[in-house]
Design a protein around this motif. Structure first.
Motif, PDB file in Angstrom:
ATOM      1  N   GLU A   9       0.853  -1.321   0.124  1.00  0.00           N
ATOM      2  CA  GLU A   9       0.016   0.019  -0.040  1.00  0.00           C
ATOM      3  C   GLU A   9       0.783   1.263  -0.033  1.00  0.00           C
ATOM      4  OE1 GLU A   9      -4.031  -1.684   2.443  1.00  0.00           O
ATOM      5  OE2 GLU A   9      -2.221  -1.006   3.449  1.00  0.00           O
ATOM      6  N   LEU A  10       2.034   1.150   0.631  1.00  0.00           N
ATOM      7  CA  LEU A  10       2.780   2.501   0.644  1.00  0.00           C
ATOM      8  C   LEU A  10       3.380   2.587  -0.517  1.00  0.00           C
ATOM      9  CD1 LEU A  10       4.148   4.497   2.473  1.00  0.00           C
ATOM     10  CD2 LEU A  10       6.068   2.794   3.013  1.00  0.00           C
ATOM     11  N   ARG A  11       3.814   1.453  -1.386  1.00  0.00           N
ATOM     12  CA  ARG A  11       4.560   1.617  -2.796  1.00  0.00           C
ATOM     13  C   ARG A  11       3.322   2.287  -3.644  1.00  0.00           C
ATOM     14  NH1 ARG A  11       6.974  -3.284  -1.464  1.00  0.00           N
ATOM     15  NH2 ARG A  11       5.052  -4.298  -2.690  1.00  0.00           N
ATOM     16  N   ARG A 415      11.535   6.563   2.102  1.00  0.00           N
ATOM     17  CA  ARG A 415      12.530   6.065   0.807  1.00  0.00           C
ATOM     18  C   ARG A 415      11.695   5.110  -0.140  1.00  0.00           C
ATOM     19  NH1 ARG A 415      16.743   7.782  -1.517  1.00  0.00           N
ATOM     20  NH2 ARG A 415      17.613   8.388   0.692  1.00  0.00           N
ATOM     21  N   VAL A 416      10.657   4.486   0.466  1.00  0.00           N
ATOM     22  CA  VAL A 416      10.038   3.779  -0.328  1.00  0.00           C
ATOM     23  C   VAL A 416       9.267   4.582  -1.477  1.00  0.00           C
ATOM     24  CG1 VAL A 416       7.801   2.203  -0.297  1.00  0.00           C
ATOM     25  CG2 VAL A 416       9.758   1.711   1.009  1.00  0.00           C
ATOM     26  N   VAL A 417       8.694   5.826  -0.762  1.00  0.00           N
ATOM     27  CA  VAL A 417       7.765   6.591  -1.652  1.00  0.00           C
ATOM     28  C   VAL A 417       8.503   7.421  -2.541  1.00  0.00           C
ATOM     29  CG1 VAL A 417       6.491   8.729  -1.276  1.00  0.00           C
ATOM     30  CG2 VAL A 417       6.107   6.944   0.328  1.00  0.00           C
ATOM     31  N   VAL A 418       9.724   7.892  -2.307  1.00  0.00           N
ATOM     32  CA  VAL A 418      10.509   8.398  -3.460  1.00  0.00           C
ATOM     33  C   VAL A 418      10.985   7.508  -4.246  1.00  0.00           C
ATOM     34  CG1 VAL A 418      12.841   9.683  -3.729  1.00  0.00           C
ATOM     35  CG2 VAL A 418      11.507  10.391  -1.740  1.00  0.00           C
ATOM     36  N   ASN A 419      11.461   6.360  -3.959  1.00  0.00           N
ATOM     37  CA  ASN A 419      11.775   5.329  -5.136  1.00  0.00           C
ATOM     38  C   ASN A 419      10.524   5.147  -5.927  1.00  0.00           C
ATOM     39  OD1 ASN A 419      14.427   4.995  -4.091  1.00  0.00           O
ATOM     40  ND2 ASN A 419      13.954   3.199  -3.078  1.00  0.00           N
ATOM     41  N   GLU A 420       9.492   4.968  -5.608  1.00  0.00           N
ATOM     42  CA  GLU A 420       8.008   4.791  -6.309  1.00  0.00           C
ATOM     43  C   GLU A 420       7.911   5.826  -7.070  1.00  0.00           C
ATOM     44  OE1 GLU A 420       6.745   1.813  -6.816  1.00  0.00           O
ATOM     45  OE2 GLU A 420       7.877   0.828  -5.611  1.00  0.00           O
ATOM     46  N   LEU A 421       8.153   7.178  -6.676  1.00  0.00           N
ATOM     47  CA  LEU A 421       7.926   8.010  -7.471  1.00  0.00           C
ATOM     48  C   LEU A 421       9.096   8.276  -8.756  1.00  0.00           C
ATOM     49  CD1 LEU A 421       6.336  10.852  -7.420  1.00  0.00           C
ATOM     50  CD2 LEU A 421       8.211  11.766  -5.982  1.00  0.00           C
TER      51      LEU A 421
END
Length: 461
Positions: A9-11, A415-421
């Protein structure tokens, strides 16, 4: 306690998406925080010194709280539709600030008077008979989510029984209103109900177009860069909003099914704003402004977009801020400081890291929305407009990704959010805009960078 978001869900949230379950978790956490805020307000009033909250006023607040609790027992869902109205949040924050001061202020007295109107609105929604006395300020008494009535200053007696609301002011004739399903039917020209727009999806609630609530913008003005002031709508203006709104669901669906889902789950009210000064014809991108408030979860403040496509884009943009603010409240994404020092090609002023992240997520969502619109467009003009918007937003996101990715202050979740962005940015590049659109977008961002440097110095580019 709100359950934790899964990594999946976070990704999805990092990709500017999120299914109904994940969005529901964010909304549930925000609702819980609203109830905590109301409880804190009650406790603060009990504990405030008599110089700030005199005994008579404290007694009145306890009576209002008792009416609120009775309404909650009578019909929890109905009463809580008032308590969870987005604009109750700014009111509650203002109350807490005033109760923590060393001396009473006129704003605190106004805020605490509004508590009675809030409790009355909840009881009316719950269709619970009651009588209460309310204070009118500024020539109008606003009942949140219901409407407002024009009446003289001072106190009025409000009675609700058998579905009829009667407001009595000694200097005027009685005002009688019968609340109806999904709104209020006008029985007196002094009463003005809150206008609502049809639900975005079947079974959802109508969306209030709230131009009445006294807490719809920050005290002294909108409090956001580039926003105009709040407005009251006449019949013609409301018809214009309804016309633009009529095609919003279809445009959101064209931008991706998740766009319609997030709007249906998160959007709780719209606050109409005046067009920006000198903006010209409504509907063009330069003729529009919008924003959100962290303390007003679910509210989108906006001047009227002239087309359903721009209306949908406004919701896509602003609801990313709503999602990310709610996510940040649930789990920290970074430990960067508040210093405003970063270049953002969508703003002329330096931005703090959090503002940079917020803007990157919202513009990435817009890039995806406009790309889908471009790929699905049948007419050349619509397709060119969508590619122009997509290319600009995509280029803007690319300009700030190095700063976001290079931050040492990101948490694991951040970091998960930025990587997915970053993944989203590259995925969007697989279906690029035509060459001319991309070239103009690069020139736009390059010019914005030069102007920013001239205004603000080197900063953090």
């Amino acid at each position: 306690m709100t359950p934790a978001l899964s990594d999946r869900e976070l990704r999805a949230l990092g990709r500017t998406e999120g299914d109904a379950h994940a969005l529901g978790l964010l909304a549930h956490d925000q609702d819980t925080r609203r109830f905590v805020l109301l409880r804190a307000l009650s406790d603060a009033a009990d504990q405030a010194p008599d110089t700030v909250c005199p005994p008579g006023l404290r007694h009145r607040l306890r009576s209002d709280w008792a009416l609120l609790e009775a309404a909650d027992r009578a019909d929890r869902a109905a009463a809580r539709s008032v308590l969870l109205h987005p604009l109750v949040g700014p009111w509650g924050r203002s109350c807490l600030s005033g109760l923590g001061a060393d001396a009473p202020t006129p704003q605190l007295l106004t805020d605490l008077d509004h508590f009675g109107a809030l409790a009355a609105a909840a009881a009316i929604r719950a269709r619970m008979p009651f009588t209460t006395r309310l204070t009118v300020r500024g020539g109008a008494l606003t009942l949140p989510t219901l409407g407002a009535l024009r009446t003289g200053p001072g106190q009025v007696d409000l009675t609700f029984a058998d579905g009829v609301m009667t407001v009595r002011n000694k200097a005027e004739t009685d005002i009688v209103v019968r609340p109806g399903n999904g709104g209020t039917r006008r029985h007196d020209p002094r009463w003005r109900p809150v206008h609502t727009l049809p639900p975005l999806v079947p079974g959802a609630a109508p969306v209030p177009l709230d131009d009445l609530d006294p807490y719809r913008t920050a005290a002294g003005g909108p409090g956001h860069h580039g926003l105009s002031g709040a407005v009251r709508l006449d019949d013609r203006a409301r018809a214009g909003w309804a016309e633009s709104w009529a095609g919003v669901a279809d445009r959101l669906r064209a931008g991706g099914g998740h766009r319609l889902t997030e709007a249906a789950v998160l959007l709780r009210c719209l606050v109409p704003l005046a067009p920006p000064p000198g903006s010209g014809r409504a509907g063009g991108s330069a003729a529009h402004c919008s924003g959100t408030r962290r303390e007003a979860f679910g509210a989108v403040l906006s001047s009227r977009p002239g087309t359903p496509g721009y209306f949908a884009a406004t919701l896509v943009h602003e609801l990313q801020h709503t999602k990310l603010a709610a996510l940040t409240a649930l789990v920290p994404l970074h430990h960067e400081g508040p210093e405003a020092r970063h270049f953002a090609p969508w703003r002329p002023d330096p931005r703090p890291f959090d503002g940079l992240l917020q803007g990157a997520v919202s513009h990435a969502a817009l890039a995806g929305y406009w790309q889908r619109c471009a790929l699905a467009a049948d007419r050349t003009g619509e397709r060119d407009l969508a590619w122009t918007e997509h290319a600009r937003c995509h280029e803007q996101v690319g300009a700030v990704l190095p700063v976001l990715a290079g931050s040492g202050g990101l948490t694991r979740e951040g970091r998960v959010v930025v990587n997915e962005l970053i993944n989203l940015y590259h995925r969007l590049a697989e279906s690029p805009a035509p060459t001319g659109h991309r070239a103009r977008a690069r020139a736009y961002v390059g010019t914005a960078r030069v102007i920013w440097q001239q205004r603000n110095g080197s900063g953090q580019l």
